[in-house]
Design a protein around this motif. Structure first.
Motif, PDB file in Angstrom:
ATOM      1  N   VAL A   5       0.864  -1.181   0.000  1.00 14.73           N
ATOM      2  CA  VAL A   5       0.000   0.000   0.000  1.00 14.73           C
ATOM      3  C   VAL A   5       0.901   1.232   0.000  1.00 14.73           C
ATOM      4  N   ALA A   8      -3.062   4.982   1.176  1.00 13.28           N
ATOM      5  CA  ALA A   8      -4.352   4.470   1.656  1.00 13.28           C
ATOM      6  C   ALA A   8      -5.338   5.593   1.944  1.00 13.28           C
ATOM      7  N   ARG A  17      -1.642   8.828   5.613  1.00  7.86           N
ATOM      8  CA  ARG A  17      -2.267   8.246   4.418  1.00  7.86           C
ATOM      9  C   ARG A  17      -2.196   9.243   3.266  1.00  7.86           C
ATOM     10  N   SER A  20      -4.239   7.645  -3.402  1.00  4.84           N
ATOM     11  CA  SER A  20      -4.261   6.236  -3.803  1.00  4.84           C
ATOM     12  C   SER A  20      -3.071   5.790  -4.642  1.00  4.84           C
ATOM     13  N   TYR A  22      -0.977   1.650  -5.220  1.00  4.61           N
ATOM     14  CA  TYR A  22      -0.717   0.280  -4.747  1.00  4.61           C
ATOM     15  C   TYR A  22       0.299  -0.350  -5.675  1.00  4.61           C
ATOM     16  N   ILE A 180      -9.149  -5.447  -1.582  1.00  7.04           N
ATOM     17  CA  ILE A 180      -8.818  -4.090  -1.134  1.00  7.04           C
ATOM     18  C   ILE A 180     -10.007  -3.219  -1.505  1.00  7.04           C
ATOM     19  N   GLU A 182     -12.462   0.219  -0.866  1.00  8.87           N
ATOM     20  CA  GLU A 182     -12.552   1.568  -0.303  1.00  8.87           C
ATOM     21  C   GLU A 182     -13.583   1.610   0.820  1.00  8.87           C
ATOM     22  N   THR A 215      -9.596   0.569   2.786  1.00  7.37           N
ATOM     23  CA  THR A 215      -8.656   1.617   2.387  1.00  7.37           C
ATOM     24  C   THR A 215      -9.431   2.866   1.955  1.00  7.37           C
ATOM     25  N   HIS A 216      -8.675   3.893   1.466  1.00  9.30           N
ATOM     26  CA  HIS A 216      -9.292   5.139   1.006  1.00  9.30           C
ATOM     27  C   HIS A 216     -10.115   5.756   2.137  1.00  9.30           C
ATOM     28  N   ALA A 241      -5.945  -0.350   5.982  1.00 13.05           N
ATOM     29  CA  ALA A 241      -4.682  -0.046   5.300  1.00 13.05           C
ATOM     30  C   ALA A 241      -4.038   1.235   5.827  1.00 13.05           C
ATOM     31  N   ARG A 242      -2.737   1.194   5.924  1.00 14.54           N
ATOM     32  CA  ARG A 242      -1.902   2.378   6.145  1.00 14.54           C
ATOM     33  C   ARG A 242      -0.817   2.372   5.079  1.00 14.54           C
TER      34      ARG A 242
END
Ligand SMILES: [Zn+2]
Ligand SMILES: [Zn+2]
Length: 250
Positions: A5, A8, A17, A20, A22, A180, A182, A215-216, A241-242
């Motif tokens: 990630v 995130a 974060r 976006s 990945y 993964i 959002e 995530t997001h 996620a981080r």
């Protein structure tokens, strides 16, 4: 298959974060999914040079998913003592090619000079690339936003991009080893173009996936709260996620 990630977060500034991004490793190949502002710095921190990117997959054309493409293309024309000669493939949603043309018109220095830029616009369905299969589905976030299912090395990763809850996305995520997804806001936040924990968890449950990686997250969205809210719906593994988190997909 391994995913790092890189970002995130969202379009809003956050200390832990960024926007976006990945990094997917399949064997010796490295593929970038989304390239929001800050992605190239996080990529460097992950040990990968911008010079070595050969394939970038883009979910949709919002700033927080694509802005570092401008930086990347400029860097390819402005690295002292180095010239890019390898082709660069951009894979993404409908409208990507016209969008890149517009970027090149606005930012005079970014048009490719020493290498070929190959742009592939996808519609829902499967496409075979060297070493992996990519399946795309519309996500309902924008008219053309796509989610992706990546199958390689007997493992399946699904990345929602920005999304709402749709049967197409649940089908895309079917039995994935890692989803993964959002999760922009906690429950109770009015939104018609993003997911909250219950929606992400309903997708995960319907798709019978193994591991849900939320995530997001917008900066005010609390990790523990969204994980707990998702856990009321989905009984599998849930994590949040981080930037910098690395997950093996197998
Ligand atoms: Zn976004
Ligand atoms: Zn978006």
């Amino acid at each position: 298959m391994q995913v790092t990630v890189l970002g995130a977060g969202t379009v809003l500034p956050a200390a832990n974060r960024s926007s976006s991004g990945y990094l997917l490793r399949i064997g010796q190949d490295e593929i970038l999914f989304d390239i929001g502002p800050g992605t190239l710095s996080r990529l460097l921190a992950a040990g990968v040079s911008y010079r070595d990117l050969n394939r970038i997959v883009i979910t949709h054309l919002h700033v927080d998913h694509i802005l570092d493409l401008v930086t990347l293309l400029q860097a390819y024309n402005a690295t002292p003592g180095w010239e890019r000669t390898a082709p660069l493939q951009l894979i993404g949603c409908q409208g990507l090619a016209a969008f890149v043309d517009q970027l090149c018109a606005v930012f005079g220095g970014i048009g490719p000079k020493t290498y070929a830029l190959d742009i592939v616009e996808l519609v829902p369905g499967q496409t075979q690339f060297p070493g992996f299969t990519l399946e795309a589905a519309l996500t309902g976030h924008t008219d053309n936003s796509l989610a992706y299912r990546i199958t390689a090395e007997d493992a399946v990763l699904v990345y929602s991009g920005d999304a709402i809850e749709t049967p197409e996305l649940a089908d895309l995520a079917r039995k994935a080893d890692l989803f993964i997804c959002e999760c922009s806001f906690p429950e109770g936040t009015p939104t018609d173009n993003h997911l909250t924990p219950h929606g992400a968890a309903r997708l995960a449950k319907a798709a019978d996936i193994s591991h849900l990686l939320l995530t997001h997250l917008y900066p005010a969205t609390d990790d523990a709260i969204v994980a707990a809210e998702a856990a009321t719906v989905f009984a599998g593994t849930i994590s949040v996620a981080r930037d910098g988190v690395v997950v093996e997909v197998n």
